[in-house]
Design an enzyme around this catalytic site. Structure first.
Site, PDB file in Angstrom:
ATOM      1  N   CYS A 103      41.577  49.628  43.307  1.00 54.24           N
ATOM      2  CA  CYS A 103      41.414  48.352  42.759  1.00 54.24           C
ATOM      3  C   CYS A 103      40.150  48.002  42.046  1.00 54.24           C
ATOM      4  O   CYS A 103      40.140  47.725  41.098  1.00 54.24           O
ATOM      5  CB  CYS A 103      41.818  47.266  43.969  1.00 54.24           C
ATOM      6  SG  CYS A 103      41.344  45.713  43.728  1.00 54.24           S
ATOM      7  N   MET A 104      39.187  48.210  42.779  1.00 57.74           N
ATOM      8  CA  MET A 104      37.601  47.918  42.292  1.00 57.74           C
ATOM      9  C   MET A 104      36.557  48.826  42.664  1.00 57.74           C
ATOM     10  O   MET A 104      35.559  48.764  42.374  1.00 57.74           O
ATOM     11  CB  MET A 104      36.991  46.467  43.014  1.00 57.74           C
ATOM     12  CG  MET A 104      37.487  46.278  44.522  1.00 57.74           C
ATOM     13  SD  MET A 104      36.824  46.840  45.670  1.00 57.74           S
ATOM     14  CE  MET A 104      36.222  48.228  45.897  1.00 57.74           C
ATOM     15  N   MET A 134      41.508  44.560  36.586  1.00 60.05           N
ATOM     16  CA  MET A 134      41.986  45.668  36.623  1.00 60.05           C
ATOM     17  C   MET A 134      41.953  46.492  35.221  1.00 60.05           C
ATOM     18  O   MET A 134      42.011  47.836  35.490  1.00 60.05           O
ATOM     19  CB  MET A 134      43.467  45.670  37.158  1.00 60.05           C
ATOM     20  CG  MET A 134      43.421  45.271  38.583  1.00 60.05           C
ATOM     21  SD  MET A 134      42.295  46.283  39.641  1.00 60.05           S
ATOM     22  CE  MET A 134      41.114  45.161  40.399  1.00 60.05           C
ATOM     23  N   GLY A 190      40.252  41.805  43.200  1.00 56.23           N
ATOM     24  CA  GLY A 190      41.889  41.325  43.266  1.00 56.23           C
ATOM     25  C   GLY A 190      42.159  41.124  44.802  1.00 56.23           C
ATOM     26  O   GLY A 190      43.101  40.098  44.945  1.00 56.23           O
ATOM     27  N   GLN A 191      41.382  41.403  45.930  1.00 54.36           N
ATOM     28  CA  GLN A 191      42.038  41.259  47.053  1.00 54.36           C
ATOM     29  C   GLN A 191      40.671  40.290  47.779  1.00 54.36           C
ATOM     30  O   GLN A 191      39.649  40.184  47.484  1.00 54.36           O
ATOM     31  CB  GLN A 191      41.962  42.468  48.079  1.00 54.36           C
ATOM     32  CG  GLN A 191      42.793  43.625  47.326  1.00 54.36           C
ATOM     33  CD  GLN A 191      43.163  44.597  48.041  1.00 54.36           C
ATOM     34  OE1 GLN A 191      43.934  44.517  49.064  1.00 54.36           O
ATOM     35  NE2 GLN A 191      42.642  45.811  47.739  1.00 54.36           N
ATOM     36  N   LYS A 232      50.900  30.497  44.488  1.00 54.67           N
ATOM     37  CA  LYS A 232      50.881  31.374  45.672  1.00 54.67           C
ATOM     38  C   LYS A 232      50.360  30.571  46.941  1.00 54.67           C
ATOM     39  O   LYS A 232      50.665  30.569  48.123  1.00 54.67           O
ATOM     40  CB  LYS A 232      50.164  32.648  45.365  1.00 54.67           C
ATOM     41  CG  LYS A 232      50.885  33.652  44.604  1.00 54.67           C
ATOM     42  CD  LYS A 232      50.185  34.887  44.508  1.00 54.67           C
ATOM     43  CE  LYS A 232      48.952  34.788  43.963  1.00 54.67           C
ATOM     44  NZ  LYS A 232      48.946  34.588  42.618  1.00 54.67           N
TER      45      LYS A 232
END
Lengths: 153, 780
Positions: B175-176, B367, B404-405, B85
């Site tokens: 997400c977190m 996750m 994740g972000q 990516k």
């Protein structure tokens, strides 16, 4: 009529420096079974070149090929895209004087195994070495750092 | 290229007709002898746009366009390596359908291009009108862990300090949030004590429900390199299906969904039974706590009254080591083995690994643990393993939560863009915290409301009910990513007004009343904060396309039009640095001290707390953290509520909210794939990535597929109590679920798997559990 090797090379990359996509379908074998050593001529498929990543420092680049190289399962695009990437610099590496060994015109990181691209059946004519038997390339060819020359601190 | 060289190409026999445009361009270029040396590009630094790893990239720009990236060899995060990516990042900016202009939805459903002036006035007018008629409870902002710090800070200041509402929450709640509550309940301060240096210092790495080879590939490479150099390094993969990470594991522990709670308790049981407790460490640094365990009271957030509003609040009470011993009697290995569906020897192997004092243990999770109906509990239990064995706060021995972000930490958790938070771990419920924010923001005392707003899922439930009327969504795609999607579908004429800022059309912009075009990544200046507390700054390197503008600018301009310009008193052409320095005041002296903007400009990121220009790799650790005055050991100085000790929480096993039965006999678990970023709105526009994984699929166990008469590539129908959809089956693909489980990735907007998922949530963090619900699988 076949495409030139340079075109084929460009087609497999988003830009020069991006990892090539995998140009064949999954074969059910470990990548390293073919893309190691001096590479392997595979019947009906062609020559599988060896990896250029020889012991890239500290990041275990050999251990998870599909982190960077992906199969292509369709020819379609989701949406069009107008990105125009950096293209390969086909000029020769600079020489200090005529007859001096040229410096490498690209960084060495992830391309430590010079012969993967510069020797053997996969090497394109324009970058093929005239002396593949001399395996220690960096004895004579220096990496050209982009940051300019020496300055006293 | 001129006509003569073009003819030369033709003459050389290149079959132009069979060429794509790209081929032809390439052929023309080669014929013309054009080439660019990388030194002709201007190279700037930036963190990668995608995950929470925060890899450094160098961005090559020529003629106002990004032409290449390369892994930044100077970045201590990735040392020059990227993942697929990251290498394909630049094309993300150039999809043909970038949003270029503000567009308003007309009554017939079509879109009309309007000017920024009209658009900003419309947003200001809608928010002002809703505030005037319905009050601050009827407006909402739904933000993102992909917001830069500037976007998040502008939003939280505008919502809490300007509109006097706490209705701001981010997609990071999905997400977190469980990791946040894990760290808050145990250390009184969010974010890990460890850092990525642990990857070169640890001996054993335990992945708890975390497919790191795909989700954090560059960090996983660091572990693999560690193992290459030190062959006795072990990787343990605790998971509910085989993934690419499992291939590298020395021990693969396949548990039934939700039984990680029982597994962790069984390991604790054995640590106590085997005398592996570090008694001196526990005596000096740990207190024991116990919370509410009554399943009736806690619920799952999706049944009965909780299906509209989930406000359960845990109540802790002091506990003790003696109570822990009694509590753990329920988790003898034989019984846990039965619950988890694993051999007892595997539990013993895990216990001997955590109990081995001679080896550093790093626990990693993402996750699988966070998107969990008892996610905070599971976070607590993993950290408990480290507290009991004293394996915490030193190199190579830490519990480490991966995010994740790209700025889930930097923006959401540090700036506090959550319904209950303010910057630097502060809470709206605490008067002294509100007062500090009001003082820094120059507001009247009492401006910030004390009542927390809606958490993400309840915010959309309130929108569906009509309790929220005007909402602004930035940098996220909830109409793909929310659980149980059907319940949030909009009905025409519902009287709501939804503004969406994004860079591409998505199912979320499809339901928007107003679409605003945003600047992406290096089209604007920004700061992201990654998983290891590293703040990374970048400069604007290219102009955004069309009229796209950065999210923070959009918020500031709307605030100005609502008479709230005093919140952003900086020059229009130079507000990033002063905004950062104002934000930074929240952090100084708190143990969360951020670097100055000048320091960030010069560095490849700095890990907070940054004191006297020096970053901190290990928090709470003597010799590393400037706030620890002891000569040796650890000091959990942020845990004021527990006498500056860490809290060990006793947390039991409880089952998932919905379990397979005769009608719906399969577990459905959802997740991501290496090639796509979350809902795919960026990565699917990159040809190489889309062609690698063009569509979502249902991964089935081979035996299940055979029993159902389904082969690889066949169409299957998945049906849950909430929805049904059709997609392609994958058998023996990159992941292999056990019998009775089906896995579907969520990136594909045309196969919205969240139409099937359940909106059950963690009881403490209110993070949805996307990993467990029941479905039926049929041949389509």
């Amino acid at each position: 009529m076949a495409k030139t090797p340079a075109v084929v090379r460009a087609e497999r990359r988003l830009y020069d420096g991006a990892p090539p996509v995998i140009p064949h379908q999954p074969l059910g074998a470990a990548c390293i079974a073919c893309h190691d050593g001096d590479g392997l001529a595979v019947p009906d498929l062609g020559y599988a070149p060896p990896m250029p990543h020889a012991a890239t420092a500290g990041m275990s680049a050999l251990s998870h090929c599909q982190q960077c190289h992906v199969f292509q399962r369709t020819g379609e695009r989701f949406r069009d895209n107008s990105f125009a990437g950096l293209r390969q610099d086909l000029r020769r590496g600079r020489r200090l004087y005529g007859g001096a060994p040229p410096v490498m015109p690209h960084p060495v990181f992830m391309r430590e195994n010079c012969t993967a691209c510069h020797a053997g059946p996969a090497a394109r004519e324009e970058i093929r070495t005239s002396h593949p038997e001399r395996r220690n390339c960096r004895q004579c060819h220096l990496e050209e750092r982009l940051s300019g020359g020496f300055q006293r601190p | 290229m001129n006509r003569r060289t073009f003819l030369k190409v033709l003459g050389s026999g290149v079959p132009v007709a069979a060429f794509s445009c790209r081929d032809r361009r390439e052929a023309e270029r080669l014929a013309a002898g054009e080439s660019v040396n990388p030194s002709e590009l201007a190279w700037g630094k930036a963190p990668c746009r995608y995950c929470g790893t925060g890899c450094g990239v160098e961005v090559g720009v020529k003629d106002g366009r990004v032409m290449a990236v390369r892994g930044d060899e100077k970045s201590p995060v990735n040392r020059g390596l990227l993942c697929v990516k990251g290498y394909h990042l630049p094309a993300m900016l150039y999809g043909a359908d970038r949003l270029l202009h503000p567009q308003r939805r007309l009554p017939d459903g079509s879109l009309e291009r309007i000017s920024w002036d009209q658009a900003l006035a419309l947003v200001a007018d809608k928010f002002a009108h809703t505030l005037a008629t319905g009050g601050p409870g009827e407006v909402a902002v739904y933000g993102s862990g992909q917001w830069t710090v500037f976007d998040g800070y502008a939003a939280v200041k505008w919502v809490k300090g300007g509109m006097r509402s706490n209705n701001i929450d981010p997609n990071a709640r999905l997400c977190m949030a469980s990791a946040v509550m894990g760290f808050m309940t145990q250390f009184g301060s969010d974010e890990p004590m460890g850092c990525y240096d642990d990857f070169e210092a640890g001996d054993d790495f335990v992945l708890w429900g975390n497919n790191m080879a795909e989700m954090h590939p560059v960090l996983f490479s660091r572990i693999l390199e560690r193992k290459r150099q030190k062959p006795d390094v072990r990787i343990v993969d605790v998971a509910t299906r085989r993934t690419p990470s499992s291939q590298y594991a020395d021990l693969y522990v396949e548990i039934r969904p939700n039984t990680d709670l029982a597994l962790a308790n069984a390991v604790l049981h054995l640590l106590v039974a085997n005398g592996a407790v570090d008694r001196a460490f526990v005596r000096d640094n740990v207190v024991f706590m116990r919370g509410v365990e009554d399943l009736e009271e806690i619920g799952y957030g999706c049944y009965g009254e909780q299906a509209e509003r989930y406000v359960f609040k845990d109540r802790g009470r002091p506990s003790s080591f003696a109570e822990l011993e009694a509590f753990l009697a329920d988790y003898a290995p034989a019984r846990a083995a039965e619950i988890c569906g694993v051999p007892e020897e595997q539990i013993r192997a895990l216990a001997s690994l955590y109990g081995d004092r001679g080896r550093g243990t790093v626990s990693l999770w993402c996750m699988g643990v966070n998107q969990h109906v008892r996610g905070t509990w599971m976070n607590n239990l993993i950290t408990d393993l480290h507290l009991l064995t004293g394996k915490i706060g030193r190199p190579g021995a830490n519990p480490f939560s991966l995010t994740g972000q790209p700025s889930a930490c930097g923006t959401v958790r540090e700036v506090g863009t959550l319904a209950n938070r303010l910057p630097a771990d502060m809470l709206v419920t605490r008067p002294e915290h509100r007062a500090k924010a009001e003082e820094i923001w120059g507001l009247e005392p009492g401006t910030i409301p004390a009542q927390p707003g809606y958490h993400a899922v309840d915010m959309f439930r309130a929108l569906a009910r009509g309790d929220v009327k005007t909402m602004w969504i930035q940098t996220t795609n909830p109409w793909v990513s929310l659980p149980n999607l059907h319940r949030f579908e909009r009905r025409p004429g519902d009287g709501r007004f939804i503004v969406v800022s994004d860079i591409y059309p998505t199912p979320t912009t499809d339901v928007a009343d107003l679409i605003l075009p945003s600047a992406a990544w290096v089209e604007r200046e920004g700061v992201f904060g990654n998983s290891e507390r590293r703040s990374q700054q970048w400069e604007k390197l290219v102009e955004p396309p069309g009229e796209a503008r950065e999210d923070a600018w959009q918020i500031i301009e709307v605030a100005r039009r609502m008479g709230m310009g005093h919140l952003f008193p900086w020059p229009e052409d130079d507000w990033h640095e002063p905004m950062w320095e104002e934000y930074r005041r929240f952090t100084l002296g708190t143990g969360k001290d951020l670097a100055s903007y000048a320091e960030l400009r010069a560095a490849r990121g700095l890990r907070w707390p940054v004191v006297d220009g020096k970053e901190t790799p290990y928090r709470y650790a003597a010799g590393f953290d400037p706030y620890v005055k002891k000569a040796k050991g650890v000091h959990f100085y942020k845990a004021k509520a527990y006498g500056e000790r860490a809290a060990f929480w006793l947390r039991p096993y409880q089952p998932a909210a919905e379990v397979p039965d005769e009608e719906y006999p399969f577990w459905l678990t959802t997740g991501r794939v290496l090639e796509h970023w979350h809902t795919g709105s960026m990565t699917r526009r990159v040809g190489q990535l889309h062609r690698a994984v063009p569509a979502a699929y249902a991964e089935l166990n081979r035996a299940d597929a055979a029993a159902l008469g389904i082969g690889d590539g066949d169409r299957v129908r998945l049906r849950s109590r909430r929805g049904s959809l059709e997609l392609e089956a994958r058998v023996d693909g990159r992941g292999q679920p056990p019998r009775g489980t089906v896995f579907v990735p969520f990136f594909d907007e045309s196969v919205r798997i969240n139409e099937l998922t359940l909106d059950a949530m963690d009881n403490i963090s209110k993070e949805p559990d996307y990993k467990k619900c029941a479905v039926r699988v049929e041949r389509a």
